[in-house]
Design a protein around this motif. Sequence first.
Motif, PDB file in Angstrom:
ATOM      1  N   LEU A 159       5.652 -27.259  -1.659  1.00  0.00           N
ATOM      2  CA  LEU A 159       5.376 -27.556  -3.067  1.00  0.00           C
ATOM      3  C   LEU A 159       4.593 -28.850  -3.181  1.00  0.00           C
ATOM      4  CD1 LEU A 159       8.862 -26.653  -4.599  1.00  0.00           C
ATOM      5  CD2 LEU A 159       6.779 -25.273  -4.630  1.00  0.00           C
ATOM      6  N   ARG A 160       3.586 -28.820  -4.050  1.00  0.00           N
ATOM      7  CA  ARG A 160       2.758 -30.010  -4.305  1.00  0.00           C
ATOM      8  C   ARG A 160       2.430 -30.079  -5.786  1.00  0.00           C
ATOM      9  NH1 ARG A 160      -2.402 -29.899  -2.070  1.00  0.00           N
ATOM     10  NH2 ARG A 160      -2.449 -27.636  -2.317  1.00  0.00           N
ATOM     11  N   ASN A 161       1.801 -31.167  -6.178  1.00  0.00           N
ATOM     12  CA  ASN A 161       1.217 -31.334  -7.519  1.00  0.00           C
ATOM     13  C   ASN A 161       2.246 -31.242  -8.646  1.00  0.00           C
ATOM     14  OD1 ASN A 161      -1.327 -31.271  -6.173  1.00  0.00           O
ATOM     15  ND2 ASN A 161      -1.346 -29.035  -6.315  1.00  0.00           N
ATOM     16  N   GLY A 162       3.439 -31.781  -8.421  1.00  0.00           N
ATOM     17  CA  GLY A 162       4.425 -31.677  -9.480  1.00  0.00           C
ATOM     18  C   GLY A 162       5.581 -32.629  -9.338  1.00  0.00           C
ATOM     19  N   GLN A 163       6.670 -32.282 -10.036  1.00  0.00           N
ATOM     20  CA  GLN A 163       7.843 -33.147 -10.124  1.00  0.00           C
ATOM     21  C   GLN A 163       9.100 -32.293 -10.043  1.00  0.00           C
ATOM     22  OE1 GLN A 163       7.803 -35.553 -13.648  1.00  0.00           O
ATOM     23  NE2 GLN A 163       9.681 -36.649 -13.146  1.00  0.00           N
ATOM     24  N   LEU A 164      10.124 -32.822  -9.373  1.00  0.00           N
ATOM     25  CA  LEU A 164      11.397 -32.114  -9.200  1.00  0.00           C
ATOM     26  C   LEU A 164      12.400 -32.578 -10.246  1.00  0.00           C
ATOM     27  CD1 LEU A 164      13.089 -30.159  -7.361  1.00  0.00           C
ATOM     28  CD2 LEU A 164      13.859 -32.220  -6.163  1.00  0.00           C
ATOM     29  N   VAL A 165      13.100 -31.610 -10.838  1.00  0.00           N
ATOM     30  CA  VAL A 165      14.166 -31.890 -11.801  1.00  0.00           C
ATOM     31  C   VAL A 165      15.439 -31.210 -11.303  1.00  0.00           C
ATOM     32  CG1 VAL A 165      14.858 -31.876 -14.218  1.00  0.00           C
ATOM     33  CG2 VAL A 165      12.428 -31.804 -13.624  1.00  0.00           C
ATOM     34  N   CYS A 179       0.394 -24.501 -21.620  1.00  0.00           N
ATOM     35  CA  CYS A 179      -0.091 -25.888 -21.583  1.00  0.00           C
ATOM     36  C   CYS A 179      -0.648 -26.251 -20.202  1.00  0.00           C
ATOM     37  CB  CYS A 179       1.027 -26.845 -21.962  1.00  0.00           C
ATOM     38  SG  CYS A 179       2.495 -26.722 -20.913  1.00  0.00           S
ATOM     39  N   GLY A 180      -0.743 -25.273 -19.300  1.00  0.00           N
ATOM     40  CA  GLY A 180      -1.270 -25.554 -17.976  1.00  0.00           C
ATOM     41  C   GLY A 180      -0.221 -26.071 -17.007  1.00  0.00           C
ATOM     42  N   VAL A 181       1.029 -25.689 -17.231  1.00  0.00           N
ATOM     43  CA  VAL A 181       2.137 -26.137 -16.378  1.00  0.00           C
ATOM     44  C   VAL A 181       2.855 -24.922 -15.820  1.00  0.00           C
ATOM     45  CG1 VAL A 181       4.356 -27.340 -16.343  1.00  0.00           C
ATOM     46  CG2 VAL A 181       2.440 -28.310 -17.607  1.00  0.00           C
ATOM     47  N   ASP A 182       3.159 -24.949 -14.532  1.00  0.00           N
ATOM     48  CA  ASP A 182       3.942 -23.908 -13.879  1.00  0.00           C
ATOM     49  C   ASP A 182       5.343 -24.419 -13.599  1.00  0.00           C
ATOM     50  OD1 ASP A 182       1.815 -22.191 -13.902  1.00  0.00           O
ATOM     51  OD2 ASP A 182       1.278 -22.478 -11.790  1.00  0.00           O
ATOM     52  N   LEU A 183       6.335 -23.538 -13.724  1.00  0.00           N
ATOM     53  CA  LEU A 183       7.717 -23.887 -13.410  1.00  0.00           C
ATOM     54  C   LEU A 183       8.270 -22.917 -12.383  1.00  0.00           C
ATOM     55  CD1 LEU A 183       7.506 -24.399 -16.811  1.00  0.00           C
ATOM     56  CD2 LEU A 183       9.752 -25.302 -16.309  1.00  0.00           C
ATOM     57  N   THR A 192      -2.754 -32.938 -18.154  1.00  0.00           N
ATOM     58  CA  THR A 192      -1.779 -32.155 -17.393  1.00  0.00           C
ATOM     59  C   THR A 192      -0.582 -33.017 -17.006  1.00  0.00           C
ATOM     60  OG1 THR A 192      -3.565 -30.786 -16.509  1.00  0.00           O
ATOM     61  CG2 THR A 192      -1.445 -30.695 -15.377  1.00  0.00           C
ATOM     62  N   ARG A 193      -0.836 -34.277 -16.659  1.00  0.00           N
ATOM     63  CA  ARG A 193       0.275 -35.175 -16.329  1.00  0.00           C
ATOM     64  C   ARG A 193       1.213 -35.351 -17.520  1.00  0.00           C
ATOM     65  NH1 ARG A 193      -0.407 -38.461 -11.724  1.00  0.00           N
ATOM     66  NH2 ARG A 193      -2.398 -38.118 -10.658  1.00  0.00           N
ATOM     67  N   ILE A 194       0.648 -35.483 -18.700  1.00  0.00           N
ATOM     68  CA  ILE A 194       1.468 -35.636 -19.906  1.00  0.00           C
ATOM     69  C   ILE A 194       2.269 -34.358 -20.160  1.00  0.00           C
ATOM     70  CG2 ILE A 194       1.375 -35.899 -22.412  1.00  0.00           C
ATOM     71  CD1 ILE A 194      -1.018 -37.755 -22.022  1.00  0.00           C
ATOM     72  N   ALA A 195       1.624 -33.198 -19.971  1.00  0.00           N
ATOM     73  CA  ALA A 195       2.308 -31.924 -20.176  1.00  0.00           C
ATOM     74  C   ALA A 195       3.466 -31.761 -19.191  1.00  0.00           C
ATOM     75  CB  ALA A 195       1.324 -30.769 -20.037  1.00  0.00           C
ATOM     76  N   ILE A 196       3.251 -32.157 -17.923  1.00  0.00           N
ATOM     77  CA  ILE A 196       4.323 -32.073 -16.921  1.00  0.00           C
ATOM     78  C   ILE A 196       5.491 -32.974 -17.316  1.00  0.00           C
ATOM     79  CG2 ILE A 196       4.927 -32.645 -14.536  1.00  0.00           C
ATOM     80  CD1 ILE A 196       2.140 -31.733 -13.713  1.00  0.00           C
ATOM     81  N   SER A 197       5.183 -34.194 -17.776  1.00  0.00           N
ATOM     82  CA  SER A 197       6.236 -35.120 -18.194  1.00  0.00           C
ATOM     83  C   SER A 197       6.996 -34.583 -19.402  1.00  0.00           C
ATOM     84  CB  SER A 197       5.624 -36.482 -18.537  1.00  0.00           C
ATOM     85  OG  SER A 197       4.993 -37.052 -17.412  1.00  0.00           O
ATOM     86  N   GLU A 210       4.404 -34.300 -32.414  1.00  0.00           N
ATOM     87  CA  GLU A 210       3.292 -35.227 -32.148  1.00  0.00           C
ATOM     88  C   GLU A 210       3.787 -36.572 -31.618  1.00  0.00           C
ATOM     89  OE1 GLU A 210       1.049 -35.548 -35.712  1.00  0.00           O
ATOM     90  OE2 GLU A 210       0.263 -33.489 -35.608  1.00  0.00           O
ATOM     91  N   GLY A 211       4.807 -36.519 -30.799  1.00  0.00           N
ATOM     92  CA  GLY A 211       5.331 -37.738 -30.206  1.00  0.00           C
ATOM     93  C   GLY A 211       4.983 -37.841 -28.737  1.00  0.00           C
ATOM     94  N   GLU A 212       5.381 -38.939 -28.118  1.00  0.00           N
ATOM     95  CA  GLU A 212       5.162 -39.133 -26.693  1.00  0.00           C
ATOM     96  C   GLU A 212       6.261 -38.415 -25.901  1.00  0.00           C
ATOM     97  OE1 GLU A 212       2.599 -40.627 -25.285  1.00  0.00           O
ATOM     98  OE2 GLU A 212       1.723 -41.011 -27.256  1.00  0.00           O
ATOM     99  N   PRO A 213       5.968 -38.047 -24.655  1.00  0.00           N
ATOM    100  CA  PRO A 213       6.999 -37.376 -23.846  1.00  0.00           C
ATOM    101  C   PRO A 213       8.286 -38.183 -23.732  1.00  0.00           C
ATOM    102  CG  PRO A 213       4.854 -37.169 -22.790  1.00  0.00           C
ATOM    103  CD  PRO A 213       4.671 -38.085 -23.953  1.00  0.00           C
TER     104      PRO A 213
END
Length: 317
Positions: A187-193, A212-216, A258-263, A295-298
């Motif tokens: 796995l690359r290009n992402g974040q673990l939860v 939004c261009g994000v895969d889960l 994309t970084r904002i969408a992932i967050s 319309e707020g921040e992540p």
Amino acid sequence: MIAFVSFPVPSVNTEAYAVARHHLDVEEDALMDLDDEVEASGSNLKLTCPGESLTSAQAFMRGHGTYVDNEEVISSLAGTVERVNKLVTVKAIRTRYNPEVGDLVVGRITEVQPRRWKVDANSRQDAVLMLSSVNLPGGVQRRKLESDELQMRNFFEEGDLLVAEVQAFFSDGAMSLHTRSLKYGKLRNGQLVTIPPILVRRLKSHFISLPCGVDLILGLNGYIWVSKHVKESEQEGEEGFDAEAVYSNRNDEIDSATRIAISRVTNIIRVLAAHFVPLTDVLLLESYEWAIEQEGEPMDLLHDDVGEALVHAITRG
């Protein structure tokens, strides 16, 4: 001289006991009460705590996480109530993942051993990924050679994240994984939860793509991978795949949107898990659309009032 005295066996009215044990009125009332409680709790999950009475022991059989006292089935731990026919069980909220063959899991490499990798999969013991259970350069199924064993760290090394499928179990209970499909692997290009495994529902597909261009990747072991979208054309072609790309440790370029969408997706998952809301593809999409409307921040999603508003908005129906 020792004398043995036999005591008379107390008589039991077996007919009366059978009637009380299987009385239809008691049985139907208990079934209705338990079903009503589960439906009223929402999401088909009823939370319970130790010592809470669940239903009548005359109509149900007790399962794991319960005991019988005064003709009632009592919960022995904090968790969710599940019923299969007349068997009532309680699954703990905080518990290790209990694997089954065919499960999709996300894990982290903890150790490289001869012809195998040890994988942390949030279970009671580390899983095992055999060298014979991975795709090797060339994309053809062949016997693993000594040269492949010498290059094992070129495929996976300590700290690498991967998605795999539970293939079987060893005699000691450890699960055996495999990554023989290109949809599995590093796995690359992402974040673990990390969330409690009980909150990950079994879905038709645990690979979810949001608009939004994000895969889960929803691992049934409670490890969720949130990453940038990968086009299907990049995943096709089993034969002659690019080993350097599949086993690369370098992330691709990820734009700020994309970084904002992932967050944002990551924080949504954390909020839902904190409020004990099971994850589904539909629920995640509704949550993301609600977050965009605000319309707020992540980071705002992690505020208590915003998180509670999100949960209320998506569960009120």
